[in-house]
Design a protein around this motif. Structure first.
Motif, PDB file in Angstrom:
ATOM      1  N   LYS A  65      69.852   0.526  29.467  1.00 49.58           N
ATOM      2  CA  LYS A  65      68.735   1.292  28.957  1.00 49.58           C
ATOM      3  C   LYS A  65      68.965   0.696  27.437  1.00 49.58           C
ATOM      4  N   THR A  66      70.080   1.064  26.858  1.00 48.87           N
ATOM      5  CA  THR A  66      70.324   1.143  25.313  1.00 48.87           C
ATOM      6  C   THR A  66      70.005  -0.501  24.852  1.00 48.87           C
ATOM      7  N   VAL A  67      70.550  -1.631  25.760  1.00 49.42           N
ATOM      8  CA  VAL A  67      70.269  -2.777  25.401  1.00 49.42           C
ATOM      9  C   VAL A  67      68.852  -3.149  25.368  1.00 49.42           C
ATOM     10  N   ALA A  68      68.146  -2.540  26.557  1.00 52.69           N
ATOM     11  CA  ALA A  68      66.828  -2.934  26.815  1.00 52.69           C
ATOM     12  C   ALA A  68      65.953  -2.271  25.767  1.00 52.69           C
ATOM     13  N   ASN A  97      63.229 -12.866  30.196  1.00 50.22           N
ATOM     14  CA  ASN A  97      61.780 -12.506  29.680  1.00 50.22           C
ATOM     15  C   ASN A  97      60.849 -12.120  30.848  1.00 50.22           C
ATOM     16  N   SER A  98      59.505 -12.143  30.486  1.00 46.97           N
ATOM     17  CA  SER A  98      58.740 -11.519  31.419  1.00 46.97           C
ATOM     18  C   SER A  98      58.552 -12.283  32.567  1.00 46.97           C
ATOM     19  N   LYS A  99      58.852 -13.711  32.299  1.00 45.43           N
ATOM     20  CA  LYS A  99      58.559 -14.780  33.597  1.00 45.43           C
ATOM     21  C   LYS A  99      60.083 -14.834  34.215  1.00 45.43           C
ATOM     22  N   GLY A 100      61.146 -14.210  33.904  1.00 47.21           N
ATOM     23  CA  GLY A 100      62.374 -14.267  34.762  1.00 47.21           C
ATOM     24  C   GLY A 100      63.274 -15.496  34.222  1.00 47.21           C
ATOM     25  N   ASP A 101      62.929 -16.035  33.007  1.00 45.42           N
ATOM     26  CA  ASP A 101      63.629 -16.765  32.445  1.00 45.42           C
ATOM     27  C   ASP A 101      64.946 -16.288  31.676  1.00 45.42           C
ATOM     28  N   ILE A 102      66.182 -16.692  31.913  1.00 44.32           N
ATOM     29  CA  ILE A 102      67.324 -16.467  31.227  1.00 44.32           C
ATOM     30  C   ILE A 102      67.397 -16.676  29.709  1.00 44.32           C
ATOM     31  N   LEU A 103      67.347 -15.535  28.764  1.00 47.50           N
ATOM     32  CA  LEU A 103      67.248 -15.818  27.517  1.00 47.50           C
ATOM     33  C   LEU A 103      68.586 -15.862  26.738  1.00 47.50           C
ATOM     34  N   ALA A 126      62.174  -4.152  38.244  1.00 48.73           N
ATOM     35  CA  ALA A 126      62.323  -4.012  36.968  1.00 48.73           C
ATOM     36  C   ALA A 126      61.114  -4.248  36.239  1.00 48.73           C
ATOM     37  N   ILE A 127      60.550  -5.590  36.653  1.00 42.10           N
ATOM     38  CA  ILE A 127      59.229  -6.077  35.716  1.00 42.10           C
ATOM     39  C   ILE A 127      57.955  -4.999  36.246  1.00 42.10           C
ATOM     40  N   HIS A 128      58.267  -4.279  37.209  1.00 39.35           N
ATOM     41  CA  HIS A 128      57.314  -3.365  37.580  1.00 39.35           C
ATOM     42  C   HIS A 128      57.380  -2.015  36.924  1.00 39.35           C
ATOM     43  N   GLY A 129      58.467  -1.996  36.198  1.00 42.31           N
ATOM     44  CA  GLY A 129      58.871  -0.672  35.287  1.00 42.31           C
ATOM     45  C   GLY A 129      59.665   0.304  36.028  1.00 42.31           C
ATOM     46  N   LYS A 130      60.468  -0.124  37.001  1.00 40.90           N
ATOM     47  CA  LYS A 130      61.429   0.723  37.824  1.00 40.90           C
ATOM     48  C   LYS A 130      62.752   0.452  37.281  1.00 40.90           C
ATOM     49  N   THR A 131      63.773   1.369  37.019  1.00 42.36           N
ATOM     50  CA  THR A 131      65.113   0.963  37.093  1.00 42.36           C
ATOM     51  C   THR A 131      65.529   1.293  38.237  1.00 42.36           C
ATOM     52  N   TYR A 132      66.413   0.021  38.530  1.00 41.19           N
ATOM     53  CA  TYR A 132      66.818  -0.312  39.837  1.00 41.19           C
ATOM     54  C   TYR A 132      68.077  -0.836  40.077  1.00 41.19           C
ATOM     55  N   ILE A 133      68.770  -0.080  41.130  1.00 50.31           N
ATOM     56  CA  ILE A 133      70.178  -0.726  41.550  1.00 50.31           C
ATOM     57  C   ILE A 133      70.127  -1.262  42.881  1.00 50.31           C
ATOM     58  N   SER A 134      70.462  -2.580  42.825  1.00 47.32           N
ATOM     59  CA  SER A 134      70.364  -3.692  44.215  1.00 47.32           C
ATOM     60  C   SER A 134      71.313  -3.054  45.222  1.00 47.32           C
ATOM     61  N   PRO A 151      63.679  -2.337  32.795  1.00 48.34           N
ATOM     62  CA  PRO A 151      62.647  -2.899  32.131  1.00 48.34           C
ATOM     63  C   PRO A 151      62.599  -2.946  30.552  1.00 48.34           C
ATOM     64  N   ILE A 152      62.204  -3.914  29.841  1.00 47.57           N
ATOM     65  CA  ILE A 152      62.178  -4.134  28.399  1.00 47.57           C
ATOM     66  C   ILE A 152      60.718  -3.813  27.984  1.00 47.57           C
ATOM     67  N   VAL A 153      60.466  -2.667  27.379  1.00 45.97           N
ATOM     68  CA  VAL A 153      59.236  -2.135  27.019  1.00 45.97           C
ATOM     69  C   VAL A 153      58.790  -2.645  25.720  1.00 45.97           C
ATOM     70  N   LYS A 154      57.893  -3.268  25.281  1.00 44.06           N
ATOM     71  CA  LYS A 154      57.627  -3.521  23.784  1.00 44.06           C
ATOM     72  C   LYS A 154      56.244  -3.194  23.644  1.00 44.06           C
ATOM     73  N   ASP A 155      55.788  -2.580  22.778  1.00 51.18           N
ATOM     74  CA  ASP A 155      54.406  -2.368  22.483  1.00 51.18           C
ATOM     75  C   ASP A 155      53.696  -1.882  23.517  1.00 51.18           C
ATOM     76  N   GLY A 156      54.173  -0.919  24.256  1.00 57.38           N
ATOM     77  CA  GLY A 156      53.578  -0.384  25.556  1.00 57.38           C
ATOM     78  C   GLY A 156      53.375  -1.024  26.799  1.00 57.38           C
ATOM     79  N   SER A 157      54.045  -2.501  26.691  1.00 59.37           N
ATOM     80  CA  SER A 157      54.054  -3.373  27.908  1.00 59.37           C
ATOM     81  C   SER A 157      55.229  -3.841  28.248  1.00 59.37           C
ATOM     82  N   ILE A 158      55.685  -4.245  29.237  1.00 66.79           N
ATOM     83  CA  ILE A 158      56.867  -4.730  29.732  1.00 66.79           C
ATOM     84  C   ILE A 158      56.935  -6.172  29.434  1.00 66.79           C
ATOM     85  N   ASP A 159      58.138  -6.302  28.594  1.00 70.48           N
ATOM     86  CA  ASP A 159      58.172  -7.758  28.027  1.00 70.48           C
ATOM     87  C   ASP A 159      59.340  -8.495  28.632  1.00 70.48           C
ATOM     88  N   GLY A 160      60.118  -7.922  29.456  1.00 76.19           N
ATOM     89  CA  GLY A 160      61.310  -8.622  30.034  1.00 76.19           C
ATOM     90  C   GLY A 160      61.952  -7.492  30.691  1.00 76.19           C
TER      91      GLY A 160
END
Length: 500
Positions: A65-68, A97-103, A126-134, A151-160
């Motif tokens: 979460k800190t990284v995110a 990123n939000s498309k699943g590409d490895i940055l 995660a892209i749907h806003g959940k913190t998840y453990i597989s 999830p990475i939240v940027k400007d109120g939306s999920i960015d990755g």
């Protein structure tokens, strides 16, 4: 003492039965309680490990979460690498990123065979806003992993998405639990929500479906279950909150049974040894007391037979010495009473002189002394009261009894108490050891003269004989004294000495 030995035998049988019953009851009670205790212990251990697992995954989640939440860390590879080193439990950190590409990736990175992870379950959650453990799955590098995605939240939306990968067959997760020991071969195993092994001390088991998963019900519990080989094992389990994973603590029953059997058999052997010691102590006690008692019984039987024999108290223990003392005191009293009775049996009740029975006993002793050549000399006086029958007829028996008593006193005072014997009626004998001829004749004359004075008109006729002068046998001596008395009776009031 046969009764005491029967008691010991019965005691031995009862102790043996008691040991057997004690062994059966103890064994059943011990097994039941140890099973319950071990199951309870394993269940508690699984709960403790479950909480520890939650804490560790919370730690990993907080890191991810800190990284995110920190764009600077996400954008700076060097900074991401340094930050990743702080949490060794996370093997790989992946920025998507939000498309699943490895940055960007940091950690134990292998050459990726894919560049997009949009197809993965953890990205989708995660892209749907959940913190998840597989759950457990096999990564592209063919290793068993668990992924924590945030999830990475940027400007109120999920960015990755930030994904933290934990390699299950590596050292990170194992370091949490490999130091946990449960007996000699007990261990921890962690299962995901589908029953696949997340952690196991045997790395080859990770990723396999657990055989016990289908038997786990509820949040926690404990059961005896069989392993792959069909052997029983104590299983305590606890469900990990928010994960639906299970932590199970397993202890093979074989280890416990070995230790438990040692305790049970030690208890049994101890009971047997105690029983044997009790029996031996009983036998020793009976022998210690039965032998002295046998001696006492033997002594009492001898007493019954008229043998007055004292017991040596030093051959008996302290507990018997008072009994022996009383016994010996009783023997002394009995001897005194016996001697008094013996003496009374030898005494003429009217005159107090010795009777014919005592006289015969004396003759037997004298014969033995002659046979042993221990008798030096012996004088015998036979006496008869003159006109005694006439006195009885004219004056009565009481007057006659008085004459007998007076004559007895005269003879005792002249010859000695132990020398006077009454044959019966008005016949008496006086037996004197080691007396000279003159002394014997003087004693006879004194008795005759005193009798003449004191017997109310009656006189005494006396016949004397001397050993060995007149005869060498007692029977002959008595016969010769009787013949001398016969001569005295012809003229009355006379002393006659036997002459061959």
């Amino acid at each position: 003492m046969k009764f005491l030995y029967k008691v010991i035998l019965m005691l031995g049988i009862l102790i043996a039965l008691s040991c057997f019953v004690q062994f059966v009851v103890f064994n059943k009670f011990f097994i039941s309680n140890t099973d319950s205790l071990l199951l309870s212990t394993n269940e508690k251990a699984s709960k403790d490990v479950s909480m520890q697992l939650v804490e560790n995954f919370n730690k990993i989640q907080n890191f991810v979460k800190t990284v995110a939440s920190d764009e600077e860390i996400r954008e700076n590879q060097e900074l991401l690498d340094k930050f990743n080193e702080i949490i060794p439990e996370v093997d790989v950190v992946t920025i998507l990123n939000s498309k699943g590409d490895i940055l960007r990736m940091s950690g134990n990175v292998h050459s990726p065979s894919v560049s997009n992870l949009a197809y993965t379950d953890y990205f989708h959650q995660a892209i749907h806003g959940k913190t998840y453990i597989s759950n457990v799955f096999t990564s592209a590098s063919v290793t068993k992993v668990v992924v924590i995605s945030v999830p990475i939240v940027k400007d109120g939306s999920i960015d990755g998405v930030v994904a933290g990968t934990v390699e299950l067959q590596g050292t990170s997760l194992a370091s949490m639990f490999d130091n946990k020991k449960f007996g000699r071969s007990g261990y921890i195993s962690i299962l995901d929500s589908h029953g696949y092994v997340v952690y196991h001390p045997d790395k080859g088991e990770i990723g396999k479906k657990s055989i016990v998963f289908g038997k786990l019900q509820g949040k926690s519990g404990s059961k005896i279950m069989k392993d792959y080989s069909g052997k029983d094992q104590f299983v305590g389990f606890s469900k990990v909150p928010n994960l639906n994973w299970y932590v199970i603590v397993i202890t093979p029953t074989a280890d416990i049974m070995t230790s438990r059997n040692i305790v049970v058999y030690e208890t049994f052997i101890g009971s047997v040894i105690v029983g044997i010691l009790i029996i031996l102590l009983g036998i020793y006690t009976i022998k210690r007391y039965s032998k002295p008692l046998d001696k006492l019984i033997f002594s009492f039987n001898a007493l019954k037979a008229g043998k007055y024999k004292k017991i040596d108290p030093y051959n008996y223990g302290k507990e018997f010495q008072e009994m022996v003392r009383v016994y010996n005191h009783t023997i002394e009293r009995l001897e005194e009473e016996y001697n008094d009775l013996e003496e009374a049996a030898d005494i003429d009740s009217l005159t107090g002189a010795y009777n014919r029975r005592a006289f015969n006993n004396l003759l037997s002793i004298l014969k033995q002394e002659i046979s042993n050549c221990s008798l030096e000399s012996l004088g015998v006086l036979l006496l008869d009261i003159d006109r005694f029958k006439e006195l009885n007829d004219t004056s009565g028996h009481l007057a006659g009894d008085d004459i007998l008593k007076k004559l007895t006193q005269i003879m005792k005072s002249t010859a000695g108490d132990r020398s006077v014997f009454r044959f019966g009626g008005d016949e008496f004998a006086v037996v004197i050891r080691n007396v000279s001829d003159e002394r014997l004749l003087a004693i006879a004359e004194v008795i005759r003269l005193k009798g003449e004075e004191a017997l109310n008109g009656c006189t005494v006729s006396i016949g004397t004989a001397k050993y060995p002068k007149d005869a060498y046998s007692i029977d002959k001596l008595i016969d010769f004294a009787d013949k001398a008395l016969y001569i005295s009776k012809k003229s009355r009031n006379k002393v006659t000495t036997f002459v061959k």
